[in-house]
Motif scaffolding. Structure first.
Motif, short mmCIF file in Angstrom:
data_model
loop_
_atom_site.label_atom_id
_atom_site.label_comp_id
_atom_site.label_asym_id
_atom_site.label_seq_id
_atom_site.Cartn_x
_atom_site.Cartn_y
_atom_site.Cartn_z
N ILE B 4 35.58 17.79 24.58
CA ILE B 4 36.14 16.47 24.84
C ILE B 4 37.32 16.23 23.90
O ILE B 4 37.16 16.28 22.67
CB ILE B 4 35.08 15.36 24.65
CG1 ILE B 4 33.87 15.62 25.58
CG2 ILE B 4 35.66 13.98 24.91
CD1 ILE B 4 32.73 14.62 25.43
N THR B 107 37.50 18.23 29.06
CA THR B 107 37.64 16.84 29.52
C THR B 107 38.55 16.08 28.55
O THR B 107 38.70 16.49 27.39
CB THR B 107 36.28 16.10 29.58
OG1 THR B 107 35.77 16.02 28.25
CG2 THR B 107 35.27 16.80 30.47
N ILE B 109 39.61 12.01 27.25
CA ILE B 109 39.43 10.55 27.30
C ILE B 109 40.71 9.93 26.75
O ILE B 109 41.12 10.21 25.62
CB ILE B 109 38.22 10.10 26.46
CG1 ILE B 109 36.93 10.67 27.05
CG2 ILE B 109 38.15 8.57 26.40
CD1 ILE B 109 35.69 10.44 26.19
N ALA B 307 31.93 11.67 30.32
CA ALA B 307 32.46 13.01 30.03
C ALA B 307 31.32 13.99 29.75
O ALA B 307 31.34 15.14 30.21
CB ALA B 307 33.42 12.94 28.84
#
Lengths: 102, 313
Positions: B4, B107, B109, B307
């Protein structure tokens, strides 16, 4: 080198008469962005010997803030030969301060 | 390759980092400025659950240390672009480009928050810090006993005017409508202040300076400006102008990849999912009703959980 605390009594010696360029950090204890900037200035002071870093508390030194027309903090003023050559207002990242003094 | 990658180390981004680390995901947070985001401008936070009084600086520092203690990696680099490297949903892969480097993540964010909206009139930029300010609690002290104006009609403008009325000698509140979007209670409080004067249905059209300092603002009738023929011009001498005309979401770098609304907010519901599978959004830069510290933190938790579920699917 560590950051030097400057007031109206040592301003002349530390800033105006400095052989090196001086980056003056105008700040106050209650100013959040100033407190964020402080550690970045400390870091830069330890990494750079060619520039002197000074901290000026605007509450304790309102006359210096007024003299240099500081009306927003944090405010970084670069002095060369005792004269203001550059200025930046607000919280900026380390690399922008590096290009300010570079 | 990080599990992430979080863009932005404000309350939303750092909360996402905490949740992601507690789920044992590898986390990199990239931040353009310093940690904390706009909350560091807040003198005292009084509306965060179980923290009746805390400074924005202390809140940000505690949050940052919490994320670091849990093993989040934080680097101070500005993200300039996000590239989708794989269109295969099962092998989600993004390239995140900064001024200094390039990172890969499964992923992303986006928690980049927002920036102050400027008035957009001539001379504004040069007078920042020389009469023009975007933060009343930061700079109000420079105007003790002086004359200032606040421009705007939302909560921030009302709160700024109220704060300044206790510091400055005189406060003008300039607003382009005749009613306020902000809370009733703040507007009512202002009306009771003897040193506050409302200048309604008006917009600032000109800034005048003398010796590099702001000396006056000129206002004109808002409707006449819209009609293209300014009337009702009035020059008001001021020492300071506090601009509180809203904020702009900091999504410009991702506009090509991720869907935004007309104002530039990344389109996502309360589940924080964007139109791109594997990219989530958290905090003030998302389309939403309530932009508060607690909802930023909430978004961080939701986006990180989404996520994590995406990675574990």
């Amino acid at each position: 080198m560590a950051v030097i605390t400057v007031n109206k009594d040592n301003f002349e010696n530390e800033v105006i008469k400095s052989e090196k360029k001086v980056l003056a950090d105008f700040n106050a204890a209650w100013c959040g962005p100033c407190r964020m900037l402080g550690p970045i200035i400390d870091e830069l002071a330890n990494e750079n010997d060619s520039v002197k870093f000074v901290s000026i508390n605007i509450d304790e030194n309102p006359e210096l803030a007024a003299q240099y027309g500081v009306a927003s903090i944090p405010c970084l003023v670069l002095f060369d030969g005792g004269n203001e050559v550059k200025r930046s207002v607000g919280l900026i990242p380390k690399d922008e301060i590096e290009s300010l003094i570079g | 390759m990080y599990d992430i990658l979080i863009v932005g180390a404000g309350p939303a981004g750092l909360t996402a980092a905490i949740y992601a680390r507690r789920a044992s995901k590898s986390v990199l947070v990239l931040e353009a400025l310093t940690y904390g985001g706009q909350i560091v401008n807040t003198l005292e936070i009084e509306n965060y659950p179980a923290e009746p009084h805390i400074s924005g600086f202390d809140f940000a520092t505690k949050l940052y240390n919490q994320a670091k203690e849990l093993g989040a990696e934080v680097r101070f680099e500005r993200v300039t672009e996000i590239r989708k490297e794989s269109s295969d949903a099962d092998a989600s892969h993004f390239g995140v480009i900064t001024a200094k480097s390039e990172y890969e993540a499964k992923t992303v964010i986006i928690a980049t928050g927002s920036a102050n909206r400027k008035l957009g009139i001539s001379g504004e930029e040069a007078l920042i810090g020389r009469g023009i300010s975007y933060c009343a609690t930061c700079d109000g002290a420079f105007y003790r006993g002086k004359t200032v104006a606040v421009v705007g009609g939302g909560n921030t403008a009302l709160e700024d005017a109220l704060y300044l009325s206790d510091v400055a000698g005189k406060v003008y509140l300039i607003h382009r409508r005749d009613e306020f979007r902000g809370e009733e209670i703040a507007a009512a409080g202002l009306k009771e202040k003897a040193n506050v004067e409302f200048i309604l249905n008006s917009v600032v059209t000109e800034l005048k300076e003398d010796g590099g300092k702001l000396v006056s603002v000129t206002v004109a009738d808002a409707k006449s400006i819209a009609a293209g023929e300014p009337t009702g011009l009035r020059e008001i001498p001021v020492d300071g102008l506090f601009v509180a005309v809203g904020r702009i979401p900091s999504n410009q770098s991702f506009a090509g990849l991720i869907e935004t609304d007309e104002a530039g907010y990344i389109k996502a519901g309360e589940n924080c999912k964007t139109n791109v599978s594997g990219i989530f959004v958290a905090g003030d830069n998302r389309t939403k009703e309530v932009r508060q510290l607690v909802t930023a933190a909430s978004d961080g938790a939701i986006a990180a959980t989404a996520a994590i579920n995406f990675l574990n699917r």
